[in-house]
Design a protein around this motif. Structure first.
Motif, mmCIF file in Angstrom:
data_model
loop_
_atom_site.group_PDB
_atom_site.id
_atom_site.type_symbol
_atom_site.label_atom_id
_atom_site.label_comp_id
_atom_site.label_asym_id
_atom_site.label_seq_id
_atom_site.Cartn_x
_atom_site.Cartn_y
_atom_site.Cartn_z
ATOM 1 N N GLY A 1 -2.049 14.339 0.623
ATOM 2 C CA GLY A 1 -3.087 12.774 0.908
ATOM 3 C C GLY A 1 -2.048 11.915 1.992
ATOM 4 O O GLY A 1 -2.776 11.563 2.808
ATOM 5 N N GLN A 2 -0.759 11.940 2.030
ATOM 6 C CA GLN A 2 0.016 12.249 3.243
ATOM 7 C C GLN A 2 0.812 10.632 3.554
ATOM 8 O O GLN A 2 1.082 10.233 3.608
ATOM 9 C CB GLN A 2 0.295 12.970 4.128
ATOM 10 C CG GLN A 2 0.003 14.014 3.791
ATOM 11 C CD GLN A 2 0.833 15.049 3.076
ATOM 12 O OE1 GLN A 2 1.514 14.328 2.833
ATOM 13 N NE2 GLN A 2 0.964 16.209 3.140
ATOM 14 N N SER A 3 -0.735 9.508 3.731
ATOM 15 C CA SER A 3 -0.384 8.444 4.209
ATOM 16 C C SER A 3 -1.463 7.740 3.745
ATOM 17 O O SER A 3 -2.508 8.619 3.397
ATOM 18 C CB SER A 3 -0.389 8.498 5.916
ATOM 19 O OG SER A 3 -0.363 6.693 5.770
ATOM 20 N N GLY A 4 -1.459 6.108 3.257
ATOM 21 C CA GLY A 4 -2.858 5.476 2.322
ATOM 22 C C GLY A 4 -3.063 4.661 3.575
ATOM 23 O O GLY A 4 -4.006 4.465 4.370
ATOM 24 N N GLY B 1 2.138 -0.364 4.642
ATOM 25 C CA GLY B 1 2.025 -1.287 2.845
ATOM 26 C C GLY B 1 0.323 -0.495 2.570
ATOM 27 O O GLY B 1 -0.374 -0.762 1.211
ATOM 28 N N MET B 2 -0.707 0.060 3.018
ATOM 29 C CA MET B 2 -1.535 0.475 2.959
ATOM 30 C C MET B 2 -0.445 2.200 1.187
ATOM 31 O O MET B 2 -1.509 2.471 1.288
ATOM 32 C CB MET B 2 -2.033 1.298 3.932
ATOM 33 C CG MET B 2 -3.168 0.288 4.278
ATOM 34 S SD MET B 2 -4.122 0.416 6.068
ATOM 35 C CE MET B 2 -3.391 -0.291 7.551
ATOM 36 N N THR B 3 0.022 3.268 2.457
ATOM 37 C CA THR B 3 0.250 3.872 1.832
ATOM 38 C C THR B 3 0.957 3.428 0.097
ATOM 39 O O THR B 3 0.547 4.153 -0.694
ATOM 40 C CB THR B 3 1.243 4.990 2.423
ATOM 41 O OG1 THR B 3 1.391 4.973 3.595
ATOM 42 C CG2 THR B 3 1.841 5.439 1.491
ATOM 43 N N ILE B 4 1.482 2.019 0.471
ATOM 44 C CA ILE B 4 2.034 2.189 -1.296
ATOM 45 C C ILE B 4 0.974 2.103 -1.751
ATOM 46 O O ILE B 4 0.974 2.273 -3.045
ATOM 47 C CB ILE B 4 3.113 0.535 -1.033
ATOM 48 C CG1 ILE B 4 4.497 1.505 -0.202
ATOM 49 C CG2 ILE B 4 3.364 -0.038 -2.621
ATOM 50 C CD1 ILE B 4 5.310 -0.206 -0.129
ATOM 51 N N ASP B 5 -0.106 0.807 -1.429
ATOM 52 C CA ASP B 5 -0.892 0.783 -2.525
ATOM 53 C C ASP B 5 -1.973 1.986 -2.147
ATOM 54 O O ASP B 5 -2.824 1.627 -3.956
ATOM 55 C CB ASP B 5 -2.383 -0.335 -1.300
ATOM 56 C CG ASP B 5 -3.460 -0.506 -2.013
ATOM 57 O OD1 ASP B 5 -3.855 -1.397 -2.552
ATOM 58 O OD2 ASP B 5 -4.600 0.365 -1.382
ATOM 59 N N LEU B 6 -2.281 2.749 -1.810
ATOM 60 C CA LEU B 6 -2.821 4.305 -2.431
ATOM 61 C C LEU B 6 -2.187 4.531 -2.943
ATOM 62 O O LEU B 6 -2.187 4.766 -4.145
ATOM 63 C CB LEU B 6 -2.868 5.367 -0.967
ATOM 64 C CG LEU B 6 -3.809 5.961 -1.338
ATOM 65 C CD1 LEU B 6 -4.844 6.180 -2.219
ATOM 66 C CD2 LEU B 6 -3.109 7.071 -0.499
ATOM 67 N N ILE B 7 -0.307 4.826 -3.010
ATOM 68 C CA ILE B 7 0.435 5.702 -4.146
ATOM 69 C C ILE B 7 0.075 4.611 -5.679
ATOM 70 O O ILE B 7 -0.256 5.412 -6.123
ATOM 71 C CB ILE B 7 1.562 4.785 -3.961
ATOM 72 C CG1 ILE B 7 2.115 6.116 -2.895
ATOM 73 C CG2 ILE B 7 2.539 5.405 -5.268
ATOM 74 C CD1 ILE B 7 3.399 6.370 -1.850
#
Ligand code: SF4
Length: 374
Positions: free
Chosen positions: A249-252, A300-306
């Motif tokens: 996925g790598q990044s949100g 923040g978007m990556t944390i949200d996707l995680i």
């Protein structure tokens, strides 16, 4: 002529493949955990290179060094190794061994020394070599990748066109093992150009390996998220033993995904997770933090996707590491704020997140100091 293979955990599958190629040429690669022997071969990645550099420099015999780091930094490695193999080794290594044995002074294509580099004159046809022989390894079904993710060495090392091993050749190697695990940049791209799926070829491979227990779409044969379709998952559920699907996925952040040229969006990752879950498969998603230029908002978007993924599956998290030979080689990772480390730590404690997001070297290290594949 005794040829030693320096046993390095990260390069076990390389050893299996090269040992088979050398066997055909009449050379036996004898494993050793030290720099013994008249000729000793190493495969280096960027993590183990600093640890092995002085060993190679001080080795009593002739040193031959290949692998992703040596291929990307061959001039630097040729300063302390006798020979550097740039790129694929199946044909080049036996050719070089022949030249050393016969005392030939001619330059070998694909080999660098302190005196210069002779460009490689071939691309390896996978069917010309077995996946492995006496030393068992994974079934390498494809090489090369048409994608150009800016952090990845694969297309730089193996080219941007996919090459596939034929089903007959794969089956011949699979006949010697019970569990079939595959090496490929994108398992679902087997038989294709890496852009348009050929699931008929994937199914033909599965049918042919009916005597094996098949593990497909999990390490070391992860897939790309936009290839996780219902049709592909139906095939995996029908023919394989695994109940997991592992993809990058790598990044949100779509901004970061575009910057690193991933060629898919966050939405592709979300859809792939949904599809996996609806097929009863556990999604395992690789994510990376610390990309150069990653803003607080991107993180923040990556944390949200995680968080979203870990409700249904697992995340394998890495801290970005600039690798030589890639477009991001000279970039600087962004440091993670303590708040992000706390969130990842808490998800790790719950067992939903694995990996190393503070010290990139640790993800390659095991307690004995050896390294895992990169
Ligand atoms: S990360 Fe995967 S898809 Fe991207 S270039 Fe590397 S092998 Fe290809």
């Amino acid at each position: 002529m005794q040829v030693t293979w320096r046993d390095i955990r990260a390069a076990r599958n390389t050893y299996a493949a090269l040992s088979a190629a050398c066997e055909v040429a009449g050379y036996d690669l004898v494993p050793s955990d030290s720099s013994t022997g008249g000729i000793i071969c190493y495969s280096l990645n960027s993590i183990n290179e600093p640890r092995l550099r002085s060993e190679i420099r001080d080795a009593p015999g002739i040193t031959i060094v290949g692998g992703p780091h040596a291929s990307a930094c061959y001039r630097e490695v040729a300063e302390y190794a006798d020979y550097v193999i740039v790129g694929e080794g199946e044909r080049t290594l036996p050719r070089l061994l022949d030249a050393i044995r016969t005392g030939s002074s001619g330059r070998i294509p694909g080999v660098a020394t302190k005196d210069g580099y002779t460009p490689v004159d071939h691309t390896v046809l996978l069917d010309a070599y077995p996946c492995f022989s006496r030393i068992k390894g994974y079934l390498e079904i494809s090489r090369g990748c048409p994608h150009a993710c800016a952090y990845c060495q694969t297309p730089r090392l193996f080219g941007n066109r996919m090459r596939h091993r034929g089903i007959d050749a794969i089956a011949a190697s699979a006949a010697h093992i019970s569990d079939a695990r595959f090496v490929t940049p994108n398992a679902l791209a087997y038989g294709s150009d890496g852009r348009r799926p050929r699931l008929d070829k994937v199914e033909a491979l599965f049918r042919r390996l009916k005597k094996n227990r098949i593990w497909f779409g999990t390490f070391p044969s992860e897939v790309r998220p936009e290839w996780v379709t219902d049709e592909a998952l139906d095939l995996i559920c029908t023919y394989t033993a695994g109940r997991k699907i592992h993809f990058g996925g790598q990044s949100g952040s779509d901004r970061i995904l575009s910057m690193i040229r991933r060629g898919h969006t966050r939405s592709d990752v979300e859809v792939a997770v949904d599809r996996a879950v609806s097929h009863g498969l556990l999604p395992i998603v690789d994510m990376i933090v610390g990309f150069p230029g990653e803003s607080e908002e991107d993180l923040g978007m990556t944390i949200d996707l995680i968080r979203q993924i870990t409700r249904y599956g697992k995340v394998h998290l890495h801290y970005f590491m600039p690798l030589p030979g890639t477009p991001l080689a000279s970039s600087t990772p962004v440091q993670l704020p303590a708040s992000a480390e706390k969130i990842f730590g808490s998800l790790a404690l719950s067992g939903r997140l694995t990996g190393y997001w503070t010290e990139p070297e640790r993800r390659f290290l095991n307690p004995t100091g050896d390294t895992e594949e990169i």
